[in-house]
Design a protein around this motif. Structure first.
Motif, PDB file in Angstrom:
ATOM      1  N   ASN A 154       0.846  -1.186   0.000  1.00 18.72           N
ATOM      2  CA  ASN A 154       0.000   0.000   0.000  1.00 18.72           C
ATOM      3  C   ASN A 154       0.884   1.238   0.000  1.00 18.72           C
ATOM      4  O   ASN A 154       1.403   1.636   1.042  1.00 18.72           O
ATOM      5  CB  ASN A 154      -0.911   0.005   1.229  1.00 18.72           C
ATOM      6  CG  ASN A 154      -1.938   1.115   1.199  1.00 18.72           C
ATOM      7  OD1 ASN A 154      -1.973   1.938   0.276  1.00 18.72           O
ATOM      8  ND2 ASN A 154      -2.781   1.169   2.212  1.00 18.72           N
ATOM      9  N   TYR A 155       1.080   1.839  -1.174  1.00 21.52           N
ATOM     10  CA  TYR A 155       2.009   2.967  -1.243  1.00 21.52           C
ATOM     11  C   TYR A 155       1.498   4.186  -0.484  1.00 21.52           C
ATOM     12  O   TYR A 155       2.261   5.116  -0.213  1.00 21.52           O
ATOM     13  CB  TYR A 155       2.342   3.324  -2.688  1.00 21.52           C
ATOM     14  CG  TYR A 155       1.226   3.934  -3.501  1.00 21.52           C
ATOM     15  CD1 TYR A 155       0.813   5.245  -3.306  1.00 21.52           C
ATOM     16  CD2 TYR A 155       0.595   3.207  -4.510  1.00 21.52           C
ATOM     17  CE1 TYR A 155      -0.187   5.820  -4.063  1.00 21.52           C
ATOM     18  CE2 TYR A 155      -0.406   3.766  -5.284  1.00 21.52           C
ATOM     19  CZ  TYR A 155      -0.806   5.071  -5.050  1.00 21.52           C
ATOM     20  OH  TYR A 155      -1.807   5.624  -5.808  1.00 21.52           O
ATOM     21  N   HIS A 156       0.218   4.200  -0.095  1.00 26.29           N
ATOM     22  CA  HIS A 156      -0.300   5.310   0.709  1.00 26.29           C
ATOM     23  C   HIS A 156       0.224   5.283   2.140  1.00 26.29           C
ATOM     24  O   HIS A 156       0.114   6.275   2.867  1.00 26.29           O
ATOM     25  CB  HIS A 156      -1.836   5.246   0.790  1.00 26.29           C
ATOM     26  CG  HIS A 156      -2.539   5.278  -0.526  1.00 26.29           C
ATOM     27  ND1 HIS A 156      -3.054   4.146  -1.119  1.00 26.29           N
ATOM     28  CD2 HIS A 156      -2.817   6.301  -1.368  1.00 26.29           C
ATOM     29  CE1 HIS A 156      -3.632   4.470  -2.265  1.00 26.29           C
ATOM     30  NE2 HIS A 156      -3.501   5.763  -2.447  1.00 26.29           N
ATOM     31  N   HIS A 157       0.755   4.154   2.573  1.00 28.66           N
ATOM     32  CA  HIS A 157       1.033   3.953   3.999  1.00 28.66           C
ATOM     33  C   HIS A 157       2.053   4.949   4.551  1.00 28.66           C
ATOM     34  O   HIS A 157       2.074   5.217   5.755  1.00 28.66           O
ATOM     35  CB  HIS A 157       1.522   2.525   4.251  1.00 28.66           C
ATOM     36  CG  HIS A 157       1.559   2.153   5.702  1.00 28.66           C
ATOM     37  ND1 HIS A 157       0.414   2.059   6.477  1.00 28.66           N
ATOM     38  CD2 HIS A 157       2.599   1.878   6.533  1.00 28.66           C
ATOM     39  CE1 HIS A 157       0.751   1.728   7.704  1.00 28.66           C
ATOM     40  NE2 HIS A 157       2.065   1.616   7.778  1.00 28.66           N
ATOM     41  N   ALA A 158       2.874   5.514   3.705  1.00 24.71           N
ATOM     42  CA  ALA A 158       3.869   6.490   4.159  1.00 24.71           C
ATOM     43  C   ALA A 158       3.230   7.811   4.565  1.00 24.71           C
ATOM     44  O   ALA A 158       3.844   8.613   5.287  1.00 24.71           O
ATOM     45  CB  ALA A 158       4.904   6.725   3.062  1.00 24.71           C
ATOM     46  N   ASP A 159       1.993   8.056   4.131  1.00 25.11           N
ATOM     47  CA  ASP A 159       1.283   9.290   4.445  1.00 25.11           C
ATOM     48  C   ASP A 159       0.475   9.096   5.724  1.00 25.11           C
ATOM     49  O   ASP A 159      -0.341   8.181   5.827  1.00 25.11           O
ATOM     50  CB  ASP A 159       0.354   9.666   3.283  1.00 25.11           C
ATOM     51  CG  ASP A 159      -0.248  11.042   3.434  1.00 25.11           C
ATOM     52  OD1 ASP A 159      -0.865  11.298   4.484  1.00 25.11           O
ATOM     53  OD2 ASP A 159      -0.136  11.845   2.491  1.00 25.11           O
TER      54      ASP A 159
END
Length: 312
Positions: A154-159
């Motif tokens: 989930n590339y959103h997880h860094a936000d």
């Protein structure tokens, strides 16, 4: 001059074909050619291949080709491995004078892919209290392209506000999200213009419309969420983003009921192809980037990349 749009589509296509077609074919053929000298050679090839297939099963976006392959390829590999063993079953266990020299690289690569798989699988759970919601679509089969609690899936997880965000697409009967791998028209994607339902009974505290849909592979980074709605679902806020221009059916301040049609899927904002982005957060109120992202569950189910949801 090179075409930036063409290059932006060619690179993911090349990665897709390499990881989900070329390398699986290599591992299948490698079981047979060249023929292993001993049973240990067969076993090392099976272990390496199994670790790679486990890796792509968890990591890959199977909706680009077909979710059928996610199940079919490992089954084909297992059958091939069993059949390949028949060619070496009468051979000695090991003919090598140095196991590390002969099989060290294969073992190291197997461990590498196994570690990556384990890291991705760590994103299948969560620690925080989840927000229970209803799935935001009606009848159909849907696929989670981004989701989970680790950046591996989930590339959103860094936000901070989007740590548990979902990107949702629709599938056809063959498990593909579009009529082709990367069609150039919006209507070629099965999620496009699909009715978006309210995931809760609450208040539409914000609704933003008027942004054009992007052409495929183009994005609008100036308006990241594109046309979007922010709902108050109890103490949590839920963002529904990348909606189709002119399709939003509610205004800020209106009460909504669970399952009510709020808008339709588009390709507005920072989106390269039609899909629904949604995430839940605490705090931040109207600013969907200012809150703290929290997990979402649907009928108690925490969705991650590769999850399939079928609504009858």
């Amino acid at each position: 001059m090179a075409d930036p749009e063409g290059l932006s589509m060619e690179l993911p296509l090349l990665i897709l074909l390499t990881t989900q077609i070329a390398l699986p074919i290599f591992f299948l053929l490698w079981l047979w050619m060249p023929q292993p000298a001993d049973r240990l050679g067969w076993l090392m090839r099976v272990v390496y291949g199994a670790c790679y297939f486990a890796f792509i099963t968890v990591i890959s976006r199977w909706d680009f080709l077909s979710t059928v392959l996610e199940v079919a390829l490992p089954i084909i590999f297992i059958i091939s491995a069993i059949l390949a063993y028949g060619r070496v079953r009468h051979r000695p266990w090991n003919r090598s004078t140095s196991i590390m020299r002969t099989h060290g690289f294969t073992a190291a690569m197997a461990v590498f892919f196994l570690a990556l798989t384990a890291r991705a699988l760590s994103g299948y759970g969560y620690q925080e209290t989840a927000v229970e919601l209803e799935f935001p679509f009606a009848a159909g089969t849907y696929y989670i392209g981004q989701g989970g609690s680790t950046a591996s899936i989930n590339y959103h997880h860094a936000d901070r506000s989007q740590r548990y965000a979902l990107d949702i697409v629709a599938l056809n009967d063959f498990g593909a999200r579009a009529s082709g791998v990367m069609p150039g028209n919006l209507a070629g994607y099965f999620a496009y213009d699909r009715a978006v339902k309210s995931p809760c009974a609450g208040v539409a505290i914000s609704a933003h419309d008027g942004i054009d849909d992007n052409r495929i592979s183009e994005t609008n980074t100036q308006e990241p969420a594109g046309n979007h709605i922010v709902l108050a679902c109890g103490s949590a806020r839920v963002l529904l983003a990348h909606l189709r221009k002119g399709s939003i059916a509610v205004q800020g301040g209106e009460l909504v009921t669970a399952g009510e049609t709020l808008a339709r899927v588009g390709n507005s904002g920072n989106s390269s192809e039609p899909h629904l982005h949604m995430h839940a957060y605490l705090g931040g109120k109207l600013d969907y980037n200012a809150g703290k992202g929290v997990p979402m569950t649907f009928s108690g189910r925490f969705l991650v990349r590769g999850s399939t949801v079928t609504i009858p």
